[in-house]
Scaffold this motif. Structure first.
Motif, PDB file in Angstrom:
ATOM      1  N   GLU A  52       0.844  -1.195   0.000  1.00  0.00           N
ATOM      2  CA  GLU A  52       0.000   0.000   0.000  1.00  0.00           C
ATOM      3  C   GLU A  52       0.879   1.245   0.000  1.00  0.00           C
ATOM      4  OE1 GLU A  52      -2.436  -0.847   3.453  1.00  0.00           O
ATOM      5  OE2 GLU A  52      -4.110  -1.363   2.149  1.00  0.00           O
ATOM      6  N   ILE A  53       0.649   2.105  -0.971  1.00  0.00           N
ATOM      7  CA  ILE A  53       1.381   3.368  -1.089  1.00  0.00           C
ATOM      8  C   ILE A  53       0.349   4.457  -1.336  1.00  0.00           C
ATOM      9  CG2 ILE A  53       3.129   4.650  -2.369  1.00  0.00           C
ATOM     10  CD1 ILE A  53       4.218   1.813  -3.222  1.00  0.00           C
ATOM     11  N   GLY A  54       0.090   5.264  -0.300  1.00  0.00           N
ATOM     12  CA  GLY A  54      -0.975   6.258  -0.424  1.00  0.00           C
ATOM     13  C   GLY A  54      -2.297   5.564  -0.686  1.00  0.00           C
ATOM     14  N   ASP A  55      -3.009   5.975  -1.727  1.00  0.00           N
ATOM     15  CA  ASP A  55      -4.280   5.362  -2.096  1.00  0.00           C
ATOM     16  C   ASP A  55      -4.106   4.218  -3.084  1.00  0.00           C
ATOM     17  OD1 ASP A  55      -5.849   6.986  -0.509  1.00  0.00           O
ATOM     18  OD2 ASP A  55      -6.012   8.554  -2.030  1.00  0.00           O
ATOM     19  N   LEU A  56      -2.857   3.852  -3.348  1.00  0.00           N
ATOM     20  CA  LEU A  56      -2.564   2.766  -4.284  1.00  0.00           C
ATOM     21  C   LEU A  56      -2.372   1.464  -3.512  1.00  0.00           C
ATOM     22  CD1 LEU A  56      -1.973   2.262  -7.339  1.00  0.00           C
ATOM     23  CD2 LEU A  56       0.459   2.510  -6.768  1.00  0.00           C
ATOM     24  N   SER A  57      -3.096   0.423  -3.923  1.00  0.00           N
ATOM     25  CA  SER A  57      -3.031  -0.870  -3.260  1.00  0.00           C
ATOM     26  C   SER A  57      -2.696  -1.947  -4.294  1.00  0.00           C
ATOM     27  CB  SER A  57      -4.375  -1.175  -2.587  1.00  0.00           C
ATOM     28  OG  SER A  57      -4.396  -2.477  -2.083  1.00  0.00           O
ATOM     29  N   ILE A  58      -1.658  -2.743  -4.003  1.00  0.00           N
ATOM     30  CA  ILE A  58      -1.198  -3.764  -4.946  1.00  0.00           C
ATOM     31  C   ILE A  58      -1.191  -5.110  -4.226  1.00  0.00           C
ATOM     32  CG2 ILE A  58       0.693  -4.507  -6.458  1.00  0.00           C
ATOM     33  CD1 ILE A  58       1.689  -1.502  -6.225  1.00  0.00           C
ATOM     34  N   ASN A  59      -2.039  -6.038  -4.685  1.00  0.00           N
ATOM     35  CA  ASN A  59      -2.082  -7.381  -4.117  1.00  0.00           C
ATOM     36  C   ASN A  59      -1.261  -8.300  -5.007  1.00  0.00           C
ATOM     37  OD1 ASN A  59      -2.847 -10.096  -3.393  1.00  0.00           O
ATOM     38  ND2 ASN A  59      -4.601  -9.223  -2.314  1.00  0.00           N
ATOM     39  N   THR A  60      -0.107  -8.748  -4.492  1.00  0.00           N
ATOM     40  CA  THR A  60       0.809  -9.535  -5.325  1.00  0.00           C
ATOM     41  C   THR A  60       0.355 -10.984  -5.474  1.00  0.00           C
ATOM     42  OG1 THR A  60       2.222 -10.017  -3.410  1.00  0.00           O
ATOM     43  CG2 THR A  60       2.768  -8.079  -4.724  1.00  0.00           C
ATOM     44  N   ASP A  61      -0.616 -11.428  -4.641  1.00  0.00           N
ATOM     45  CA  ASP A  61      -1.168 -12.774  -4.783  1.00  0.00           C
ATOM     46  C   ASP A  61      -2.204 -12.824  -5.904  1.00  0.00           C
ATOM     47  OD1 ASP A  61       0.247 -14.339  -3.098  1.00  0.00           O
ATOM     48  OD2 ASP A  61      -1.238 -14.414  -1.497  1.00  0.00           O
ATOM     49  N   THR A  62      -3.175 -11.917  -5.809  1.00  0.00           N
ATOM     50  CA  THR A  62      -4.263 -11.904  -6.797  1.00  0.00           C
ATOM     51  C   THR A  62      -3.921 -11.055  -8.021  1.00  0.00           C
ATOM     52  OG1 THR A  62      -5.315  -9.982  -5.755  1.00  0.00           O
ATOM     53  CG2 THR A  62      -5.944 -12.167  -4.945  1.00  0.00           C
ATOM     54  N   ARG A  63      -2.808 -10.314  -7.927  1.00  0.00           N
ATOM     55  CA  ARG A  63      -2.363  -9.409  -8.990  1.00  0.00           C
ATOM     56  C   ARG A  63      -3.432  -8.359  -9.320  1.00  0.00           C
ATOM     57  NH1 ARG A  63       2.347 -11.062 -11.508  1.00  0.00           N
ATOM     58  NH2 ARG A  63       1.858 -10.047 -13.499  1.00  0.00           N
ATOM     59  N   GLN A  64      -4.100  -7.921  -8.263  1.00  0.00           N
ATOM     60  CA  GLN A  64      -5.095  -6.857  -8.393  1.00  0.00           C
ATOM     61  C   GLN A  64      -4.496  -5.534  -7.916  1.00  0.00           C
ATOM     62  OE1 GLN A  64      -8.193  -8.930  -6.061  1.00  0.00           O
ATOM     63  NE2 GLN A  64      -9.573  -8.467  -7.777  1.00  0.00           N
ATOM     64  N   VAL A  65      -4.893  -4.467  -8.587  1.00  0.00           N
ATOM     65  CA  VAL A  65      -4.428  -3.125  -8.236  1.00  0.00           C
ATOM     66  C   VAL A  65      -5.642  -2.222  -8.068  1.00  0.00           C
ATOM     67  CG1 VAL A  65      -3.083  -1.114  -9.000  1.00  0.00           C
ATOM     68  CG2 VAL A  65      -2.256  -3.420  -9.495  1.00  0.00           C
ATOM     69  N   HIS A  66      -5.641  -1.446  -6.970  1.00  0.00           N
ATOM     70  CA  HIS A  66      -6.699  -0.460  -6.748  1.00  0.00           C
ATOM     71  C   HIS A  66      -6.059   0.916  -6.571  1.00  0.00           C
ATOM     72  CE1 HIS A  66      -9.049  -4.085  -5.840  1.00  0.00           C
ATOM     73  NE2 HIS A  66     -10.118  -3.351  -6.098  1.00  0.00           N
ATOM     74  N   ALA A  67      -6.589   1.882  -7.263  1.00  0.00           N
ATOM     75  CA  ALA A  67      -6.193   3.275  -7.075  1.00  0.00           C
ATOM     76  C   ALA A  67      -7.397   3.974  -6.470  1.00  0.00           C
ATOM     77  CB  ALA A  67      -5.798   3.914  -8.399  1.00  0.00           C
ATOM     78  N   GLY A  68      -7.313   4.272  -5.167  1.00  0.00           N
ATOM     79  CA  GLY A  68      -8.500   4.770  -4.469  1.00  0.00           C
ATOM     80  C   GLY A  68      -9.522   3.653  -4.387  1.00  0.00           C
ATOM     81  N   ASN A  69     -10.763   3.920  -4.772  1.00  0.00           N
ATOM     82  CA  ASN A  69     -11.811   2.900  -4.761  1.00  0.00           C
ATOM     83  C   ASN A  69     -11.975   2.211  -6.110  1.00  0.00           C
ATOM     84  OD1 ASN A  69     -12.555   3.466  -2.061  1.00  0.00           O
ATOM     85  ND2 ASN A  69     -13.709   5.259  -2.752  1.00  0.00           N
ATOM     86  N   LYS A  70     -11.108   2.559  -7.056  1.00  0.00           N
ATOM     87  CA  LYS A  70     -11.251   2.036  -8.420  1.00  0.00           C
ATOM     88  C   LYS A  70     -10.267   0.903  -8.670  1.00  0.00           C
ATOM     89  CE  LYS A  70      -9.249   4.229 -11.747  1.00  0.00           C
ATOM     90  NZ  LYS A  70      -8.833   5.256 -12.734  1.00  0.00           N
ATOM     91  N   GLU A  71     -10.769  -0.223  -9.188  1.00  0.00           N
ATOM     92  CA  GLU A  71      -9.863  -1.305  -9.572  1.00  0.00           C
ATOM     93  C   GLU A  71      -9.220  -0.970 -10.909  1.00  0.00           C
ATOM     94  OE1 GLU A  71      -9.587  -6.139 -10.287  1.00  0.00           O
ATOM     95  OE2 GLU A  71     -11.471  -5.266  -9.575  1.00  0.00           O
TER      96      GLU A  71
END
Length: 228
Positions: free
Chosen positions: A135-154
């Protein structure tokens, strides 16, 4: 608190002074009179933080910091008699976490050392689940599911875009050259004329940044590379 500190300075009095203050706080210290000696010490023993002088013979602190960052992500506090903004920028761009100018207040240095150790401990301990989530600021990176969220948006990234973003995120604060990014992601030799990385960075910015032309996550360090 972890606390094995490597002090690198060509001035023996400064090395000893810093060591005394740190050890009075219950921290362990190692001392090196130049960067080459420091690199040899790092091969033999572990440390939790490095206090690194910039102006040293043989190899200066900027070069040493870049060399250390190739293999280690531990906190580095730069120490220098210079106070110009450009020197600070150069020190931080090389991968340092903090910068303090000589002459310094030893108590301020101790406070900064403790602050960096707390941050380092926080981001290097925890459950396996936390290790898979960056998690960096509002950026979320899930390395297992390879999903990325910027704020509330995938955000939907291509496999290579995700690999680049994950590489930069795992090396937060460290400047990675275009060639290093290319070779790490594509697993093949980089050719100078290849602009593949630049094109992918542009596409990633378009997806994760609110204003791609004024990015807040992936920064360009001109003449060097990219960093988060």
């Amino acid at each position: 608190m972890m606390g094995n500190i490597l002090i690198v300075d060509d001035d023996q009095e400064i090395r000893n002074l810093i060591s005394i203050y740190l050890e009075n706080e219950g921290l362990k210290t190692q001392k090196a009179e130049d960067a080459l000696e420091a690199l040899k010490l790092l091969e033999k023993s572990e440390c939790d933080l490095i206090i690194l002088d910039i102006m040293m013979p043989n190899m200066d602190g900027i070069q040493a910091c870049i060399k250390i960052r190739e293999e280690r992500h531990l906190p580095i506090i730069m120490l220098s008699a210079r106070s110009e903004d450009m020197d600070k920028i150069q020190g931080l761009a090389s991968g340092a976490d903090d910068y303090i100018t000589k002459p310094f207040n030893p108590l301020e240095l101790i406070a900064r050392v403790k602050s960096q150790l707390r941050r380092y401990k926080k981001y290097n301990t925890g459950s396996d689940q936390n290790k898979n989530l960056i998690e960096i600021g509002d950026l979320s990176i899930n390395t297992d599911t390879r999903q990325v969220h910027a704020g509330n948006k995938e955000v939907r990234l291509t496999p290579k875009e995700f690999d680049i973003l994950e590489l930069l995120a795992r090396n937060k604060g460290i400047v990675l050259s275009v060639s290093k990014i290319y070779e790490a992601v594509w697993k093949e030799d980089f050719f100078k004329s290849d602009n593949t990385v630049m094109v992918h960075i542009t596409k990633i910015r378009e997806k994760i940044e609110e204003e791609p032309k004024r990015p807040i996550y992936i920064k360009t360090v001109w003449g060097v590379g990219y960093k988060i």
